[in-house]
Design a protein around this motif. Sequence first.
Motif, PDB file in Angstrom:
ATOM      1  N   VAL A  35      15.197 -14.722 -28.665  1.00  0.00           N
ATOM      2  CA  VAL A  35      15.563 -13.807 -27.729  1.00  0.00           C
ATOM      3  C   VAL A  35      15.792 -14.703 -26.227  1.00  0.00           C
ATOM      4  CG1 VAL A  35      13.507 -13.042 -28.670  1.00  0.00           C
ATOM      5  CG2 VAL A  35      13.044 -14.425 -26.770  1.00  0.00           C
ATOM      6  N   THR A  36      16.545 -16.027 -26.366  1.00  0.00           N
ATOM      7  CA  THR A  36      17.164 -16.688 -25.420  1.00  0.00           C
ATOM      8  C   THR A  36      18.594 -15.795 -24.861  1.00  0.00           C
ATOM      9  OG1 THR A  36      17.963 -18.827 -26.402  1.00  0.00           O
ATOM     10  CG2 THR A  36      15.899 -19.068 -25.130  1.00  0.00           C
ATOM     11  N   SER A  37      18.906 -16.328 -23.494  1.00  0.00           N
ATOM     12  CA  SER A  37      20.009 -16.001 -22.683  1.00  0.00           C
ATOM     13  C   SER A  37      20.419 -17.231 -22.572  1.00  0.00           C
ATOM     14  CB  SER A  37      20.374 -15.197 -21.817  1.00  0.00           C
ATOM     15  OG  SER A  37      19.664 -13.171 -22.306  1.00  0.00           O
ATOM     16  N   TYR A  38      21.787 -17.593 -21.909  1.00  0.00           N
ATOM     17  CA  TYR A  38      22.666 -18.054 -22.104  1.00  0.00           C
ATOM     18  C   TYR A  38      23.683 -17.723 -20.996  1.00  0.00           C
ATOM     19  CZ  TYR A  38      20.887 -20.012 -26.070  1.00  0.00           C
ATOM     20  OH  TYR A  38      20.396 -21.237 -26.785  1.00  0.00           O
ATOM     21  N   LEU A  39      24.408 -18.418 -19.601  1.00  0.00           N
ATOM     22  CA  LEU A  39      24.807 -18.736 -18.351  1.00  0.00           C
ATOM     23  C   LEU A  39      26.602 -19.602 -18.300  1.00  0.00           C
ATOM     24  CD1 LEU A  39      21.986 -17.993 -15.768  1.00  0.00           C
ATOM     25  CD2 LEU A  39      23.428 -15.719 -17.408  1.00  0.00           C
ATOM     26  N   PRO A  40      27.765 -18.832 -19.001  1.00  0.00           N
ATOM     27  CA  PRO A  40      28.437 -18.819 -18.438  1.00  0.00           C
ATOM     28  C   PRO A  40      28.234 -19.793 -17.661  1.00  0.00           C
ATOM     29  CG  PRO A  40      29.168 -17.144 -18.464  1.00  0.00           C
ATOM     30  CD  PRO A  40      27.715 -16.996 -18.172  1.00  0.00           C
ATOM     31  N   GLY A  41      29.111 -21.430 -16.899  1.00  0.00           N
ATOM     32  CA  GLY A  41      29.316 -22.767 -16.370  1.00  0.00           C
ATOM     33  C   GLY A  41      27.535 -23.429 -16.248  1.00  0.00           C
ATOM     34  N   TRP A  42      26.989 -23.785 -17.329  1.00  0.00           N
ATOM     35  CA  TRP A  42      25.774 -24.010 -17.578  1.00  0.00           C
ATOM     36  C   TRP A  42      25.856 -24.917 -18.764  1.00  0.00           C
ATOM     37  CZ3 TRP A  42      21.321 -23.878 -14.200  1.00  0.00           C
ATOM     38  CH2 TRP A  42      21.466 -22.969 -13.319  1.00  0.00           C
ATOM     39  N   GLN A  43      25.478 -26.228 -18.421  1.00  0.00           N
ATOM     40  CA  GLN A  43      24.893 -27.073 -19.439  1.00  0.00           C
ATOM     41  C   GLN A  43      23.586 -27.638 -19.216  1.00  0.00           C
ATOM     42  OE1 GLN A  43      27.554 -28.675 -21.073  1.00  0.00           O
ATOM     43  NE2 GLN A  43      29.282 -27.332 -19.625  1.00  0.00           N
ATOM     44  N   GLY A  44      23.515 -27.100 -20.610  1.00  0.00           N
ATOM     45  CA  GLY A  44      21.987 -28.009 -21.057  1.00  0.00           C
ATOM     46  C   GLY A  44      20.924 -26.995 -20.564  1.00  0.00           C
ATOM     47  N   MET A  45      21.134 -25.153 -20.804  1.00  0.00           N
ATOM     48  CA  MET A  45      19.937 -24.387 -20.572  1.00  0.00           C
ATOM     49  C   MET A  45      20.350 -23.777 -21.555  1.00  0.00           C
ATOM     50  SD  MET A  45      21.689 -20.957 -19.083  1.00  0.00           S
ATOM     51  CE  MET A  45      20.009 -20.544 -17.778  1.00  0.00           C
ATOM     52  N   ARG A  46      19.052 -22.926 -20.969  1.00  0.00           N
ATOM     53  CA  ARG A  46      18.972 -21.323 -21.930  1.00  0.00           C
ATOM     54  C   ARG A  46      17.940 -20.304 -20.582  1.00  0.00           C
ATOM     55  NH1 ARG A  46      15.078 -22.530 -27.247  1.00  0.00           N
ATOM     56  NH2 ARG A  46      13.321 -24.010 -26.901  1.00  0.00           N
ATOM     57  N   MET A  47      17.731 -19.611 -21.146  1.00  0.00           N
ATOM     58  CA  MET A  47      16.861 -18.912 -20.609  1.00  0.00           C
ATOM     59  C   MET A  47      16.382 -17.575 -21.336  1.00  0.00           C
ATOM     60  SD  MET A  47      19.232 -16.669 -18.168  1.00  0.00           S
ATOM     61  CE  MET A  47      20.039 -15.875 -17.524  1.00  0.00           C
ATOM     62  N   TRP A  48      15.414 -16.954 -20.005  1.00  0.00           N
ATOM     63  CA  TRP A  48      14.623 -15.459 -20.963  1.00  0.00           C
ATOM     64  C   TRP A  48      14.890 -14.278 -19.641  1.00  0.00           C
ATOM     65  CZ3 TRP A  48      12.630 -20.829 -22.075  1.00  0.00           C
ATOM     66  CH2 TRP A  48      12.548 -20.733 -23.795  1.00  0.00           C
ATOM     67  N   VAL A  49      15.174 -13.742 -20.071  1.00  0.00           N
ATOM     68  CA  VAL A  49      15.744 -12.329 -19.023  1.00  0.00           C
ATOM     69  C   VAL A  49      13.868 -11.985 -19.063  1.00  0.00           C
ATOM     70  CG1 VAL A  49      16.960 -10.509 -18.094  1.00  0.00           C
ATOM     71  CG2 VAL A  49      18.265 -12.852 -19.399  1.00  0.00           C
ATOM     72  N   LEU A  50      13.213 -11.840 -17.964  1.00  0.00           N
ATOM     73  CA  LEU A  50      12.670 -11.326 -17.773  1.00  0.00           C
ATOM     74  C   LEU A  50      12.230 -10.032 -17.553  1.00  0.00           C
ATOM     75  CD1 LEU A  50       9.587 -14.636 -16.550  1.00  0.00           C
ATOM     76  CD2 LEU A  50      10.362 -13.071 -19.230  1.00  0.00           C
ATOM     77  N   ALA A  51      12.950  -9.381 -16.704  1.00  0.00           N
ATOM     78  CA  ALA A  51      12.742  -8.430 -15.816  1.00  0.00           C
ATOM     79  C   ALA A  51      14.570  -8.109 -15.623  1.00  0.00           C
ATOM     80  CB  ALA A  51      12.294  -8.143 -14.795  1.00  0.00           C
ATOM     81  N   ARG A  52      15.324  -7.269 -15.181  1.00  0.00           N
ATOM     82  CA  ARG A  52      16.868  -6.826 -15.041  1.00  0.00           C
ATOM     83  C   ARG A  52      16.912  -5.777 -14.827  1.00  0.00           C
ATOM     84  NH1 ARG A  52      20.979  -5.505 -19.702  1.00  0.00           N
ATOM     85  NH2 ARG A  52      22.098  -4.270 -18.378  1.00  0.00           N
ATOM     86  N   PRO A  53      18.169  -5.247 -13.314  1.00  0.00           N
ATOM     87  CA  PRO A  53      17.510  -3.397 -12.700  1.00  0.00           C
ATOM     88  C   PRO A  53      18.496  -2.783 -13.821  1.00  0.00           C
ATOM     89  CG  PRO A  53      18.771  -5.350 -11.313  1.00  0.00           C
ATOM     90  CD  PRO A  53      18.374  -6.062 -12.999  1.00  0.00           C
ATOM     91  N   LEU A  54      17.829  -1.813 -14.391  1.00  0.00           N
ATOM     92  CA  LEU A  54      18.045  -1.499 -15.455  1.00  0.00           C
ATOM     93  C   LEU A  54      17.070   0.268 -15.179  1.00  0.00           C
ATOM     94  CD1 LEU A  54      19.027  -1.249 -18.745  1.00  0.00           C
ATOM     95  CD2 LEU A  54      16.892  -1.595 -19.570  1.00  0.00           C
TER      96      LEU A  54
END
Length: 267
Positions: A35-54
């Motif tokens: 359930v990880t996400s990735y962002l453009p412009g990053w190296q060697g990262m992954r992230m978990w989006v815990l909250a977002r405007p929705l």
Amino acid sequence: MRPGGLPPQSALMTGRAVFTEAYAVIPRTCQSDIVTSYLPGWQGMRMWVLARPLSGFAETFSQYLVELAPGGGSPTPEEDRAAQSVIYVTEGALDLTLDGATHRLEAGGYAYVAAGADWSLHSVEGALFHWVRKRWTPAAGVTPPASFVTTEAQATTVAMPDTEGRWATTRFVSPEDTAHDFHVNVVTFQPGGTIPFEETHVMEHGLFVLEGKAVYKLNRDWVEVEAGDFMWLRAFCPQACYAGGPGPFRYLLYKDVNRHARLSAGI
């Protein structure tokens, strides 16, 4: 770092995850590598989006749990020049270059990055950190706050009134500083400490459990939570807490503060 893979096919699928009109709980067991996400412009990262405007979820902020591999990072982390950020490190270490100065942030390190600041992040050995983002809300006669870097150990810890120190808040920004329109604090309960009434207030919350376990009252329900769990509470969701022990119960707390309530969209 964070867990990978999946439970075995023989495991029960039922857990503690819940999403309601007033609150959500994302247990640590839901934060695996599928359930990880990735962002453009990053190296060697992954992230978990815990909250977002929705619609029906977070309204004022986003919160990511970001894992950096050794050598990971980004020269341009933020694409929204109106967004301000808080970085709070829980594992490893990273180098934050902020307006030309480089700061080493280790576990307990905290940075407030003002909207429009020039900054970058890199980690030599790997790191795990929280990244909380909110657009700064202008107010008449208020100058936007400046960026700063500190640590949890250097921040002010205040015991809540009439709690004999069983419930305390570590504050990185003074509540009286109205330039800041959100706070990210660390809240600590000693074993047996409680929120002894059902808090019902205008602030939206994001809570990430850093240590320990407790039972947390969310709207009509008592929910067991432990280290690694995330909770979202909409404005006016009743909340209370009982920290049963055996050790301290600590969480990272987001809340929006110090601004008029909007009376209509854009006002």
